[in-house]
Design an enzyme around this catalytic site. Structure first.
Site, PDB file in Angstrom:
ATOM      1  N   ALA A 194      64.423  90.644  11.143  1.00 24.85           N
ATOM      2  CA  ALA A 194      64.924  91.548  10.102  1.00 24.85           C
ATOM      3  C   ALA A 194      64.009  91.646   8.883  1.00 24.85           C
ATOM      4  O   ALA A 194      64.261  92.446   7.981  1.00 24.85           O
ATOM      5  CB  ALA A 194      66.317  91.097   9.659  1.00 24.85           C
ATOM      6  N   LYS A 195      62.941  90.872   8.838  1.00 27.28           N
ATOM      7  CA  LYS A 195      62.032  90.967   7.689  1.00 27.28           C
ATOM      8  C   LYS A 195      61.200  92.248   7.821  1.00 27.28           C
ATOM      9  O   LYS A 195      61.047  92.773   8.921  1.00 27.28           O
ATOM     10  CB  LYS A 195      61.097  89.749   7.650  1.00 27.28           C
ATOM     11  CG  LYS A 195      61.782  88.413   7.783  1.00 27.28           C
ATOM     12  CD  LYS A 195      62.484  87.948   6.522  1.00 27.28           C
ATOM     13  CE  LYS A 195      63.104  86.581   6.789  1.00 27.28           C
ATOM     14  NZ  LYS A 195      63.844  86.026   5.666  1.00 27.28           N
ATOM     15  N   PRO A 196      60.613  92.705   6.718  1.00 29.81           N
ATOM     16  CA  PRO A 196      59.848  93.959   6.801  1.00 29.81           C
ATOM     17  C   PRO A 196      58.771  93.932   7.896  1.00 29.81           C
ATOM     18  O   PRO A 196      58.568  94.931   8.575  1.00 29.81           O
ATOM     19  CB  PRO A 196      59.238  94.088   5.408  1.00 29.81           C
ATOM     20  CG  PRO A 196      60.229  93.403   4.515  1.00 29.81           C
ATOM     21  CD  PRO A 196      60.747  92.233   5.322  1.00 29.81           C
TER      22      PRO A 196
END
Ligand code: PLP
Length: 382
Positions: A194-196
């Site tokens: 879910a991190k960029p």
């Protein structure tokens, strides 16, 4: 029935690069290079290039990436490491894991990032108390916005402290065109999906210009190995980045800048659509956020009702974070600057994050904005 709205859409991106990822994964299976395969080396070089730093070490997680520099500097019992309290637990957890003491510092109400004045007070308080030795600062690029590194670096230099950037959410964010590595001794990032910049499992990286530090961290991440694999010169961990995850990231990295730009457009549309009703995110002059989250503040105790209305309208919202770390059970015994962190406490009552990803379409976003405006009207009338 309208399509469900996702909080983060990883599938849209995957459709663009699925064939290339499949080919890379197949090559790994064909060669059997599962551990520290060529994709890991290739990714480390690409990430060094991206960040403008000399060394990148792939890690098993962002948490390992944060812990490795503390281990390398032999920070441990009796040492203090200053961290913001409004962040994900891993920022403080790594400090406790190496046996040192996290010292909780307040954040700024507009950027949500570490407050340099609170940091300065915390360092003086710890120094005057005389029980712990100040050693390092971990600044967090929360929700994708780079921390105020010019101020924090100056404080680190004043007191002779190491500076780690927790760029798990803000990898790629900039201040006047410069990334965190321009200011910090070490940059740690996470590739949690879910991190960029996420992979398809767990992963992370730690980056530095310091060749000696890189060499020690490299040893630590494979059980403290020396010149030979079975020569252990220090106590380490199993902290390697998985080759499959490196392969995924190698196909994602070329899209990253374009995706950061797309996130700016999404943020601008939210800003225009909501700024008259709620407190929208404040970005420092000269900063570019990667918008790991688009987080608004809703005051006056109306947040729960807002979220319920959004849920009824089919729009997912999430609270990051509902409780500051200094009030979490596991961290109650650690020092807190001046004994209380009023900004962290207030933010935990007010923040809520809206769907944010580079593939959010204009009409879907308008549905979210319309729902938010209606939910805020309801919440106000109630
Ligand atoms: C996600 C995150 C981490 C930890 O990363 P993992 O890869 O999940 O171990 C650390 N700090 C912050 C601020 C994070 O958001």
């Amino acid at each position: 029935m309208q399509d469900p709205i996702s909080f983060i859409d990883l599938a849209a991106q995957q459709r663009r690069i699925r064939d290339r990822i499949d080919a890379r994964l197949a090559r790994i299976m064909d060669t059997g290079a599962y551990i520290l395969g060529p994709d890991v080396k290739e990714l480390e070089a690409a990430l060094s290039d991206y960040a403008g730093l000399a060394h990148t070490l792939g890690c098993a997680s962002g948490t390992d990436a944060l812990m490795l520099p503390l281990m390398a500097w032999q920070i441990g019992p009796g040492d203090a490491v200053f961290v913001p309290s409004f962040t994900f637990a891993a920022t403080a957890e790594v400090v406790a894991l190496v046996g040192a003491s996290p010292v909780f510092v307040d954040v700024l109400p507009d950027t949500f990032n570490m407050d340099p004045e609170s940091l300065d007070r915390a360092i003086l308080q710890i120094r005057d108390a005389g029980k712990l030795t100040p050693k390092a600062i971990i600044a967090v690029d929360l929700f994708g916005q780079i921390a105020d590194y010019p101020s924090i670096r100056a404080i680190a230099d004043t007191y002779g402290l190491k500076l780690i950037s927790d760029a798990a959410q803000g990898f790629g964010s900039t201040l006047n065109g410069e990334q965190a590595g321009r200011f910090a001794d070490v940059v740690a990032t996470s590739f949690y999906p879910a991190k960029p910049l996420g992979c398809y499992g767990d992963g992370g990286a730690v980056q530095t210009d310091d060749a000696e530090l890189d060499a020690i961290m490299r040893s630590l991440h494979v059980h403290g190995q020396g010149t030979d694999r079975y020569d252990n010169v220090r106590i380490g961990i199993t902290g390697r980045l998985d080759t499959f995850q490196a392969a995924v990231l190698l196909e994602k990295l070329p899209l990253f800048d374009e995706e950061i730009a797309a996130r700016q457009r999404v943020a601008e549309i939210y800003e225009k659509g909501l700024r008259d009703l709620v407190i929208t995110p404040e970005i420092m002059d000269g900063a570019v956020s990667t918008y790991a989250q688009y987080t608004i503040r809703i005051r006056g105790g109306r947040r729960a009702q807002f979220m319920a209305r959004m849920r009824d309208a089919g729009v997912p919202t999430v609270i990051y974070y509902g409780k500051p770390l200094h009030k979490q059970t596991a961290y109650l015994s650690y020092p807190v600057e001046s004994g209380a962190l009023p900004v962290c406490d207030a933010l935990c009552e007010e923040v809520v994050s809206l769907p944010m990803h580079p593939y959010l379409e204009r009409d879907t976003q308008q549905r979210i904005i319309d729902a938010a405006r209606a939910a805020l009207d309801d919440a106000r009338a109630a």
